[in-house]
Design a protein around this motif. Structure first.
Motif, short mmCIF file in Angstrom:
data_model
loop_
_atom_site.label_atom_id
_atom_site.label_comp_id
_atom_site.label_asym_id
_atom_site.label_seq_id
_atom_site.Cartn_x
_atom_site.Cartn_y
_atom_site.Cartn_z
N GLY A 164 0.78 -1.23 0.00
CA GLY A 164 0.00 0.00 0.00
C GLY A 164 0.81 1.28 0.00
N VAL A 165 2.14 1.16 0.09
CA VAL A 165 3.01 2.34 0.03
C VAL A 165 4.13 2.05 -0.97
CG1 VAL A 165 2.53 3.13 2.40
CG2 VAL A 165 4.39 1.48 2.00
N GLU A 166 5.08 2.97 -1.10
CA GLU A 166 6.20 2.75 -2.01
C GLU A 166 7.25 1.84 -1.35
OE1 GLU A 166 7.65 6.48 -3.46
OE2 GLU A 166 5.71 7.06 -4.28
N ALA A 167 8.00 1.10 -2.17
CA ALA A 167 8.93 0.09 -1.67
C ALA A 167 9.94 0.69 -0.68
CB ALA A 167 9.67 -0.57 -2.83
N TRP A 168 10.46 1.89 -0.97
CA TRP A 168 11.47 2.48 -0.09
C TRP A 168 10.90 2.77 1.30
CZ3 TRP A 168 11.11 7.39 2.06
CH2 TRP A 168 10.12 8.23 1.54
N GLN A 169 9.59 3.04 1.38
CA GLN A 169 8.98 3.30 2.68
C GLN A 169 8.93 2.02 3.51
OE1 GLN A 169 5.59 5.49 0.48
NE2 GLN A 169 5.49 6.31 2.56
N VAL A 170 8.65 0.90 2.86
CA VAL A 170 8.66 -0.39 3.56
C VAL A 170 10.06 -0.70 4.07
CG1 VAL A 170 8.15 -2.86 3.40
CG2 VAL A 170 6.76 -1.21 2.13
N MET A 171 11.08 -0.39 3.23
CA MET A 171 12.47 -0.61 3.65
C MET A 171 12.77 0.10 4.96
SD MET A 171 14.47 -0.10 0.01
CE MET A 171 14.06 -1.06 -1.46
N LEU A 172 12.33 1.35 5.08
CA LEU A 172 12.59 2.11 6.30
C LEU A 172 11.74 1.63 7.47
CD1 LEU A 172 12.86 5.76 4.85
CD2 LEU A 172 14.67 4.09 5.23
N GLY A 173 10.53 1.17 7.19
CA GLY A 173 9.63 0.76 8.27
C GLY A 173 9.96 -0.57 8.90
N VAL A 174 10.64 -1.45 8.17
CA VAL A 174 10.97 -2.78 8.69
C VAL A 174 11.79 -2.70 9.98
CG1 VAL A 174 12.34 -4.86 8.19
CG2 VAL A 174 10.75 -3.97 6.49
N MET A 175 12.48 -1.57 10.20
CA MET A 175 13.33 -1.46 11.40
C MET A 175 12.54 -1.53 12.70
SD MET A 175 16.39 1.26 12.20
CE MET A 175 15.34 2.47 12.99
N VAL A 176 11.22 -1.40 12.63
CA VAL A 176 10.40 -1.54 13.83
C VAL A 176 10.65 -2.89 14.51
CG1 VAL A 176 8.02 -1.88 14.63
CG2 VAL A 176 8.57 0.04 13.13
N ILE A 177 10.84 -3.93 13.72
CA ILE A 177 10.99 -5.29 14.28
C ILE A 177 12.23 -5.41 15.17
CG2 ILE A 177 11.26 -7.74 13.72
CD1 ILE A 177 9.65 -7.13 11.13
N PRO A 178 13.45 -5.12 14.67
CA PRO A 178 14.62 -5.21 15.57
C PRO A 178 14.59 -4.17 16.69
CG PRO A 178 15.27 -4.28 13.44
CD PRO A 178 13.87 -4.79 13.29
N ALA A 179 13.94 -3.03 16.48
CA ALA A 179 13.87 -2.00 17.53
C ALA A 179 13.08 -2.53 18.74
CB ALA A 179 13.23 -0.73 16.99
N VAL A 180 11.97 -3.18 18.46
CA VAL A 180 11.16 -3.75 19.54
C VAL A 180 11.92 -4.88 20.24
CG1 VAL A 180 9.06 -5.06 20.06
CG2 VAL A 180 8.95 -3.08 18.52
N LEU A 181 12.63 -5.71 19.46
CA LEU A 181 13.41 -6.80 20.05
C LEU A 181 14.50 -6.26 20.97
CD1 LEU A 181 14.13 -9.81 20.22
CD2 LEU A 181 15.53 -9.52 18.17
N TYR A 182 15.17 -5.20 20.56
CA TYR A 182 16.20 -4.56 21.39
C TYR A 182 15.61 -4.10 22.72
CZ TYR A 182 19.84 -1.03 22.54
OH TYR A 182 20.82 -0.28 23.15
N GLY A 183 14.44 -3.49 22.65
CA GLY A 183 13.79 -3.04 23.87
C GLY A 183 13.46 -4.19 24.80
N LEU A 184 12.95 -5.29 24.24
CA LEU A 184 12.59 -6.44 25.07
C LEU A 184 13.83 -7.08 25.71
CD1 LEU A 184 9.90 -8.12 22.77
CD2 LEU A 184 9.51 -6.80 24.87
N LEU A 185 14.92 -7.19 24.94
CA LEU A 185 16.15 -7.79 25.48
C LEU A 185 16.73 -6.96 26.62
CD1 LEU A 185 17.94 -8.96 22.20
CD2 LEU A 185 17.10 -10.43 24.05
#
Length: 471
Positions: free
Chosen positions: A186-207
């Motif tokens: 639903g958005v442009e490919a480059w936006q998805v590239m930048l948004g994927v970082m949510v996953i490791p960011a949340v993992l870092y917080g949990l660790l």
């Protein structure tokens, strides 16, 4: 061998392997900040041309949008030491994780160019914090005999983050039909590239919630029993009273380090602080981040197909990982200075070959075949020698080279200098490349060569010394 022997101290003062597994987990969790650092630093590589096209901007404006995150990095690095001394290393990691997450969402859904730039500054601040807290925390929990290898986890995490971001970018680009602005989710490919970082960011917080606070910070705030527990966890069957006394003795002459503590000598800062700044600046002035921020654009500029350019960026990242593993194996065996010198020579050779290859005129929009292959191989040689030396050595040394009484503040200043140098290289590259790509690489070659006498004259070996021995 009995279990008692297995948990005893070894002759060189290190903990036995059964305690190392726990320490390795702690160091790896702390180094997740490095993964985010690498991922965020490199993921923009996949968006450079899309941002240029979407917002219709020139090279100078584009460079500022790419590089502006580094201003946030410098501020985050400069303030993280003081924040860590006040609220603890773990709380700093948690703040960074929250900022990473917010930045990823904001960067993926910008409504204007200035909005994208703002979220990149927020993410940069988090990167700056992580760049300081990771090495300092790992240095404080690691047994002296293993501190170099564990300290190198930070750089290992950075290069893995870079490689993963390049692989994700390549996969998303393929899914979008090779178009950075192609529609995806639903958005442009480059936006998805930048948004994927949510996953490791949340993992870092949990660790960050499952690893212990640094024993040195715990002792500094009077939590003596908890400090003993953590020391027992990470250093094994040791004389806890003696170890606590050693740390407390070293801390008696300390106070909360501040910028004022770094002043002295003939040139504003203490000499040791200038050495740290020098290490940081040389690490960046060889142009390493050009390889990760602009590599796709660079290869496309000399005639490489866009999808292939992303693949070459990924292979460079794999070489980066290989070099980092080599450094992790040898940093505690042959020492920091020898690795740095080996790397400087190798980088100078690789950069000089790139400068030579890019000095030739393009034929039908491409480099001549021989020069094209030389440029590609030389780029990998450069990254390999950087990774097996300066990439790891600088982070390890910044975490351990400063006296206890100024470590946090000095590490913050050195890391801030690194981000400022990184910004200078990143912001200048598009314009320099338009002026003369070959001459740009000559400049990087000169800095690689100058790093050799700098190491020989000013850098002291820190292999095998406890933090309390640093002065």
């Amino acid at each position: 061998m009995t279990s008692t022997a297995q948990t005893s101290r070894t002759g060189d003062g290190s903990s036995r392997p059964d305690h190392l597994a726990h320490v390795v987990f702690i160091a790896a969790a702390a180094a997740m900040g490095g993964f985010l650092f690498g991922y965020d630093s490199s993921v923009i590589n996949g968006a450079v041309e899309a941002v240029r096209d979407r917002y219709d901007i020139g090279s100078a404006a584009l460079a500022q949008v790419i590089a502006i995150a580094l201003i946030g990095c410098a501020v985050g690095a400069a303030t993280a030491g003081r924040i860590a001394d006040r609220i603890g290393r773990i709380r700093c990691m948690q703040i960074a994780a929250v900022l990473f997450t917010i930045s990823a969402v904001g960067s993926a859904l910008p409504f204007a160019l200035w909005d994208l730039a703002f979220w990149r500054v927020v993410g940069g601040f988090a990167i700056g914090m992580a760049s300081v807290i990771g090495p300092a925390y790992i240095a404080e929990v690691a047994p002296p005999a293993y501190r170099g290898r564990l300290g190198s986890f930070q750089q290992a995490a950075i290069v893995v983050g870079i490689a993963v971001s390049q692989l994700v970018n390549w996969g998303l680009l393929k899914a979008a039909g090779g178009d950075q602005r192609g529609e995806l989710l639903g958005v442009e490919a480059w936006q998805v590239m930048l948004g994927v970082m949510v996953i490791p960011a949340v993992l870092y917080g949990l660790l960050s919630f499952v690893i212990p606070e640094s024993p040195r910070f715990l002792l500094s705030v009077g939590r003596r029993e908890r400090a003993r527990e953590v020391l027992a966890e990470v250093e094994g069957d040791i004389d806890l009273d003696a170890r606590v006394a050693e740390i407390e003795h070293a801390m008696k002459s300390e106070h909360k380090s501040s910028f004022k503590d770094l002043l002295g000598g003939s040139f504003f800062f203490r000499p040791i602080v200038w050495v740290g700044i020098g290490l940081s600046v040389f690490q960046q002035f060889v142009g390493i981040n050009v390889a990760f921020y602009y590599s796709s654009t660079l290869w496309q500029s000399v005639g490489v197909d866009p999808t292939d350019s992303f693949f070459y960026s990924f292979t460079t990242s794999i070489i980066n990982i290989v070099g980092t593993v080599i450094a992790m194996i040898f940093v505690d065996r042959i020492g920091r200075r020898p690795l740095a010198l080996i790397g400087s020579v190798g980088m100078a050779v690789g950069l000089a070959l790139e400068a030579w290859a890019f000095s030739f005129d393009l034929v039908d929009g491409k480099l001549p075949a021989t020069q094209g292959w030389v440029a590609l191989v030389a780029a990998h040689i450069f990254v390999l020698f950087f990774a097996l030396s300066w990439g790891v050595v600088v982070w390890v040394m910044l975490g351990e080279m400063f006296p206890n009484r100024i470590r946090a503040a000095a590490l913050g200043v050195a890391a801030a200098a690194q981000w400022i140098a990184n910004w200078a290289i990143t912001a200048s590259f598009p314009s320099l490349a338009e002026w003369n790509l070959s001459a740009t690489y000559v400049i990087y070659t000169v800095f690689a060569a100058l790093s050799i006498p700098f190491v020989l004259k000013f850098v002291k070996e820190t292999k095998g010394k406890s933090l309390e021995e640093m002065g």
